[in-house]
Design an enzyme around this catalytic site. Structure first.
Site, short mmCIF file in Angstrom:
data_model
loop_
_atom_site.label_atom_id
_atom_site.label_comp_id
_atom_site.label_asym_id
_atom_site.label_seq_id
_atom_site.Cartn_x
_atom_site.Cartn_y
_atom_site.Cartn_z
N ASP A 45 0.83 -1.20 0.00
CA ASP A 45 0.00 0.00 0.00
C ASP A 45 0.87 1.25 0.00
O ASP A 45 2.04 1.22 0.37
CB ASP A 45 -0.90 0.03 1.24
CG ASP A 45 -1.90 -1.12 1.25
OD1 ASP A 45 -2.21 -1.64 0.16
OD2 ASP A 45 -2.34 -1.50 2.35
N MET A 46 0.27 2.36 -0.36
CA MET A 46 1.01 3.62 -0.45
C MET A 46 1.69 3.96 0.88
O MET A 46 2.82 4.44 0.91
CB MET A 46 0.07 4.75 -0.88
CG MET A 46 0.78 6.06 -1.17
SD MET A 46 -0.32 7.27 -1.91
CE MET A 46 0.84 8.55 -2.39
#
Length: 304
Positions: free
Chosen positions: A166-167
């Site tokens: 994920d970011m």
């Protein structure tokens, strides 16, 4: 809270080794992991224009195979991306657009990608990348947000991420030049363990974490066996280490949120026998060919 310190070997598990995050000795039971050898830092890469967004070299095999598989094996793109490229008319054979990704070829002779001839493939390469928080694991983003390719060194060959982070998740991200190897590594049946360290706000007991070893179902989604250990608490924040083999989308966050915790930091510390260790944030290191070959032989369903 200060960012946790990183320590320990990059590529091989070691009993009692310190973990990236707090410099404390590992506690709790550990599942065995295969060790392909003792990798060393890689030699400098050959210079290339930033190939993460450029066409890659490719080649063929003696037995006829689907063109999508050959191009993925050569590192042009993933099979799914190649199927899109074929639908867009970007891949041709002897000057004519390829109509279907199921086209059978014995080699990639005469195949072009965006008009560029495809050459013989180089051996599969594997890189360890310490992904910082704040970068998407994708080649480009329609919203213009930063991606890992904005952070990677310009002298890397064309590489594809194995799985995603994920970011806001940081830590170890494997990158490869081989689309088929990427696909094999991402299959749940391959059973490659991934280990994460999560800092979470809330209360949870070791008994609750140990129950995850039997798997858990959340909102109709079944998550398989998870090995989880409570490392230490600081106020109402605690560090939890989790090892899983499926790697479903946002699995660690969803499981911990289901237990009533709020994850405020997530770090992947290992993927199979490859460890983050002291690799600096944003840095890249190549795995030695010898160790990569041994690891590939150890994978489930791999021949020879």
């Amino acid at each position: 809270m200060e960012p946790p310190k990183k320590s320990g070997p990059r590529h091989r598990p070691r009993s009692g080794a310190q973990k990236p995050g707090d410099g404390r000795a590992r506690t709790g039971p550990r599942s065995p992991r295969p060790a392909p050898g003792k990798p060393r830092p890689a030699a400098p890469h050959a210079a290339n224009p930033h190939p993460a967004r450029a066409a890659a070299s490719a080649g063929g095999k003696a037995e006829p195979q689907r063109i999508a598989k050959l191009l993925a094996r050569a590192g042009v793109a993933s099979r799914r991306e190649i199927e899109r490229m074929i639908a867009e008319g970007r891949i041709a054979l002897n000057g004519e657009a390829v109509a279907t990704p199921a086209t059978l070829l014995a080699s990639l002779h005469g195949v072009t990608v965006d008009g560029v001839p495809v050459n013989q493939p180089a051996p599969t390469r594997l890189f360890l990348f310490h992904k910082p928080s704040g970068f998407l694991t994708t080649e480009r983003d329609p919203k213009g947000r930063p991606t890992i390719y904005d952070k990677l060194p310009a002298d890397l060959p064309r590489v594809m991420p194995i799985g995603r982070l994920d970011m806001t998740t940081e830590g170890l991200l494997l990158l490869t030049t081989d689309g088929e190897f990427k696909r094999q590594m991402e299959l749940p049946a391959t059973g490659v363990p991934r280990t994460y360290r999560a800092r979470a706000f809330g209360e949870v007991s070791q008994n609750q974490l140990e129950d995850l070893f039997e798997g858990i179902e959340i909102d109709g989604i079944r998550y398989g066996q998870i090995e989880a250990n409570l490392e230490r608490r600081t106020g109402r924040n605690q560090w939890i280490e989790m090892t899983l083999t499926e790697g479903k989308n946002r699995e660690v966050r969803r499981v911990l949120e289901h237990l009533g915790l709020q994850v405020n930091r997530l770090i992947r510390t290992s993927y199979g026998p490859f460890h983050l260790g002291e690799l600096a944030s944003g840095a890249v290191e190549e795995v030695r060919q010898h160790d990569l070959i041994l690891f590939r032989k150890s994978l489930k369903g791999t021949k020879g």
